[in-house]
Design a protein around this motif. Sequence first.
Motif, PDB file in Angstrom:
ATOM      1  N   ALA A  16      18.940  39.727  61.754  1.00  0.00           N
ATOM      2  CA  ALA A  16      20.473  38.928  61.374  1.00  0.00           C
ATOM      3  C   ALA A  16      21.405  39.553  61.936  1.00  0.00           C
ATOM      4  O   ALA A  16      21.779  40.724  61.793  1.00  0.00           O
ATOM      5  CB  ALA A  16      20.286  38.999  59.806  1.00  0.00           C
ATOM      6  N   VAL A  17      22.199  38.513  62.355  1.00  0.00           N
ATOM      7  CA  VAL A  17      23.581  38.770  62.815  1.00  0.00           C
ATOM      8  C   VAL A  17      24.477  38.254  61.757  1.00  0.00           C
ATOM      9  O   VAL A  17      24.452  36.820  61.612  1.00  0.00           O
ATOM     10  CB  VAL A  17      23.798  38.175  64.265  1.00  0.00           C
ATOM     11  N   VAL A  18      25.533  38.797  61.329  1.00  0.00           N
ATOM     12  CA  VAL A  18      26.467  38.475  60.234  1.00  0.00           C
ATOM     13  C   VAL A  18      27.797  38.323  60.959  1.00  0.00           C
ATOM     14  O   VAL A  18      28.373  38.962  61.339  1.00  0.00           O
ATOM     15  CB  VAL A  18      26.609  39.517  59.107  1.00  0.00           C
ATOM     16  N   PRO A  22      32.626  35.054  68.817  1.00  0.00           N
ATOM     17  CA  PRO A  22      31.926  35.787  70.264  1.00  0.00           C
ATOM     18  C   PRO A  22      31.143  36.905  70.301  1.00  0.00           C
ATOM     19  O   PRO A  22      30.215  37.300  70.785  1.00  0.00           O
ATOM     20  CB  PRO A  22      33.231  35.912  71.078  1.00  0.00           C
ATOM     21  N   ALA A  23      31.579  37.841  69.164  1.00  0.00           N
ATOM     22  CA  ALA A  23      31.006  39.265  68.936  1.00  0.00           C
ATOM     23  C   ALA A  23      29.444  38.993  68.350  1.00  0.00           C
ATOM     24  O   ALA A  23      28.718  39.455  69.022  1.00  0.00           O
ATOM     25  CB  ALA A  23      31.694  40.185  68.087  1.00  0.00           C
ATOM     26  N   GLY A  24      29.273  38.218  67.572  1.00  0.00           N
ATOM     27  CA  GLY A  24      27.880  38.022  66.987  1.00  0.00           C
ATOM     28  C   GLY A  24      27.030  37.224  68.153  1.00  0.00           C
ATOM     29  O   GLY A  24      26.114  37.512  68.122  1.00  0.00           O
ATOM     30  N   ILE A  25      27.684  36.249  68.534  1.00  0.00           N
ATOM     31  CA  ILE A  25      26.936  35.494  69.654  1.00  0.00           C
ATOM     32  C   ILE A  25      26.585  36.142  70.828  1.00  0.00           C
ATOM     33  O   ILE A  25      25.436  36.232  71.388  1.00  0.00           O
ATOM     34  CB  ILE A  25      27.781  34.057  69.940  1.00  0.00           C
ATOM     35  N   TYR A  26      27.544  37.165  71.170  1.00  0.00           N
ATOM     36  CA  TYR A  26      27.071  37.918  72.346  1.00  0.00           C
ATOM     37  C   TYR A  26      25.775  39.146  72.018  1.00  0.00           C
ATOM     38  O   TYR A  26      25.137  39.402  72.689  1.00  0.00           O
ATOM     39  CB  TYR A  26      28.413  38.838  72.829  1.00  0.00           C
ATOM     40  N   VAL A  40      16.275  35.804  66.207  1.00  0.00           N
ATOM     41  CA  VAL A  40      17.877  35.802  65.720  1.00  0.00           C
ATOM     42  C   VAL A  40      18.145  35.008  64.787  1.00  0.00           C
ATOM     43  O   VAL A  40      18.098  33.599  65.193  1.00  0.00           O
ATOM     44  CB  VAL A  40      18.608  36.301  66.941  1.00  0.00           C
ATOM     45  N   ASP A  41      18.697  35.350  63.437  1.00  0.00           N
ATOM     46  CA  ASP A  41      19.500  34.364  62.652  1.00  0.00           C
ATOM     47  C   ASP A  41      20.809  34.762  62.694  1.00  0.00           C
ATOM     48  O   ASP A  41      21.371  35.953  62.296  1.00  0.00           O
ATOM     49  CB  ASP A  41      18.726  34.352  61.195  1.00  0.00           C
ATOM     50  N   VAL A  42      21.998  34.162  62.911  1.00  0.00           N
ATOM     51  CA  VAL A  42      23.078  34.257  62.951  1.00  0.00           C
ATOM     52  C   VAL A  42      23.800  33.658  61.558  1.00  0.00           C
ATOM     53  O   VAL A  42      23.497  32.287  61.438  1.00  0.00           O
ATOM     54  CB  VAL A  42      23.856  33.730  64.101  1.00  0.00           C
ATOM     55  N   LEU A  43      24.313  34.400  60.868  1.00  0.00           N
ATOM     56  CA  LEU A  43      24.941  33.835  59.451  1.00  0.00           C
ATOM     57  C   LEU A  43      26.333  33.820  59.689  1.00  0.00           C
ATOM     58  O   LEU A  43      27.100  34.762  60.284  1.00  0.00           O
ATOM     59  CB  LEU A  43      24.636  34.859  58.351  1.00  0.00           C
ATOM     60  N   VAL A  80      16.958  31.473  68.262  1.00  0.00           N
ATOM     61  CA  VAL A  80      18.124  31.632  67.499  1.00  0.00           C
ATOM     62  C   VAL A  80      18.295  30.628  66.703  1.00  0.00           C
ATOM     63  O   VAL A  80      18.197  29.675  67.125  1.00  0.00           O
ATOM     64  CB  VAL A  80      19.293  32.146  68.277  1.00  0.00           C
ATOM     65  N   ARG A  81      18.718  31.099  65.102  1.00  0.00           N
ATOM     66  CA  ARG A  81      19.096  29.763  64.333  1.00  0.00           C
ATOM     67  C   ARG A  81      20.365  30.140  63.782  1.00  0.00           C
ATOM     68  O   ARG A  81      20.819  31.339  63.766  1.00  0.00           O
ATOM     69  CB  ARG A  81      18.190  29.880  63.120  1.00  0.00           C
ATOM     70  N   LEU A  82      21.153  29.045  63.461  1.00  0.00           N
ATOM     71  CA  LEU A  82      22.379  29.168  62.713  1.00  0.00           C
ATOM     72  C   LEU A  82      22.212  28.987  61.341  1.00  0.00           C
ATOM     73  O   LEU A  82      21.665  27.880  60.970  1.00  0.00           O
ATOM     74  CB  LEU A  82      23.444  28.445  63.376  1.00  0.00           C
TER      75      LEU A  82
END
Length: 460
Positions: A16-18, A22-26, A40-43, A80-82
């Motif tokens: 999980a990326v909170v 740009p930092a989280g997406i990189y 990867v799940d981006v929150l 990757v999911r948002l």
Amino acid sequence: MRKESELREHRPLRVAVVGAGPAGIYAAEALLKSDVDVAVDVLERLPAPFGLIRYGVAPDHPRIKGIITALHRVLDKPGVRLFGNVDYGTDLGLDDLRSMYDAVVFSTGANSDRPLPIPGIELGGSFGAADFVSWYNGHPDVPRNWPLTARKVAVIGAGNVALDVARMLAKTADELLPTEIPPNVYQGLKVNEATEVHLFCRRGPVQAKFTPLELWELDTSPNIEVVVDPEDIDYDDASVQARRSSMIVDQVTAVIEKYALRDPGNRPHRVHLHFFENPVEVVGDNGRVTGLRTERTELDGTGNVRSTGRFTDWDVQAVYRAVGYLSEPVAKLPFDDDNGTIPNEAGRVLDEDDRRLAGVYVTGWIKRGPVGLIGHTRSDAEETIACLLEDYRNGILDAPQDPSPEAMPTFLASHRCPYTTWEGWLRLDARERAIGEGQDRERVKVVEREAMLDASADPG
């Protein structure tokens, strides 16, 4: 601890990326480029991704916003999911994430203004640059109106954000209309009374943190006259050496010298760049800003400055401080109040006893402070993800209770948290472009959170 048999378990490493800036997406990109099978799940707490690229870059800088194209490609990849409109610390917590993911990467950025501890800074008409930037970028969580009644305005700061604030205050609304600014921002700028903007830098031209393009672009507006006092062009030995050793510093200084050496023209709005003026007090009357007091400084031979004891009171009716961004504490994680960061070792979060907090990582400004350009953010993310993958391969990550792909959407649904998806962003993006097309513009931002959620919703 993860056992060797679990490493061979036929499922991807779930991260999980909170934070979807740009930092989280990189960080997500670095994971996807690795040789590890990963999901990867981006929150993101806002309904739309891209963080400060969407809400922190001035709307008249389309080249910088072009970074979104690269970020878009990452979020568009399989694996990757948002999950937008999900607020960590409110909608879910650290224990919730660790029950669903092998590792959690925090990239929550820095969205607040660093304080400026001088008398009068709390007066009415004294503003933080971050709040103003959020307003003119159509951030859903700030007021829709902004008081623009001051004719003379002071901006405190020697970086690009200070230049952005000065330029946005000095440009006309019609100049900015071709950009993506929403209707409320256009109407607000339409009645802006500012005709004179004074930008104050504590040190000299060589020490300014502007970039050459930003500084040069300030003078391209047909309505802005940039003025620099020739007496502010001063260098000591350290300044000369700094200029010789950096092409960027030399270019910035050359532009400032050009402004100082020419005769001012007659454009209707003026931006004065003042160097060697240290703001020491915001002056006020009846709770409102009536001026800014500065103390003249001088170079001390090392590139730093010392006080001279000479003070000037400037007639201004509003003050904007652009002295840096500041990260906010993150729930359930340690926080260094002095540096505005989460204590870490190469991205591995450290607890109060400087021990590694297994499976928890940081990247971006919450990791290293709000400094550096986009290139630093990418390398920063790569360092953090290299540590995460090393920990995974060494078997020191705890396995989650429910690593299934359905865990997160099921959790959000059970907690009645309306979330947006990548497909929802594509629908919102199409809506904004359609509004813009009707006005011969590339895009017009949707501002209200509910309107963003409505535009993102699946029509089926």
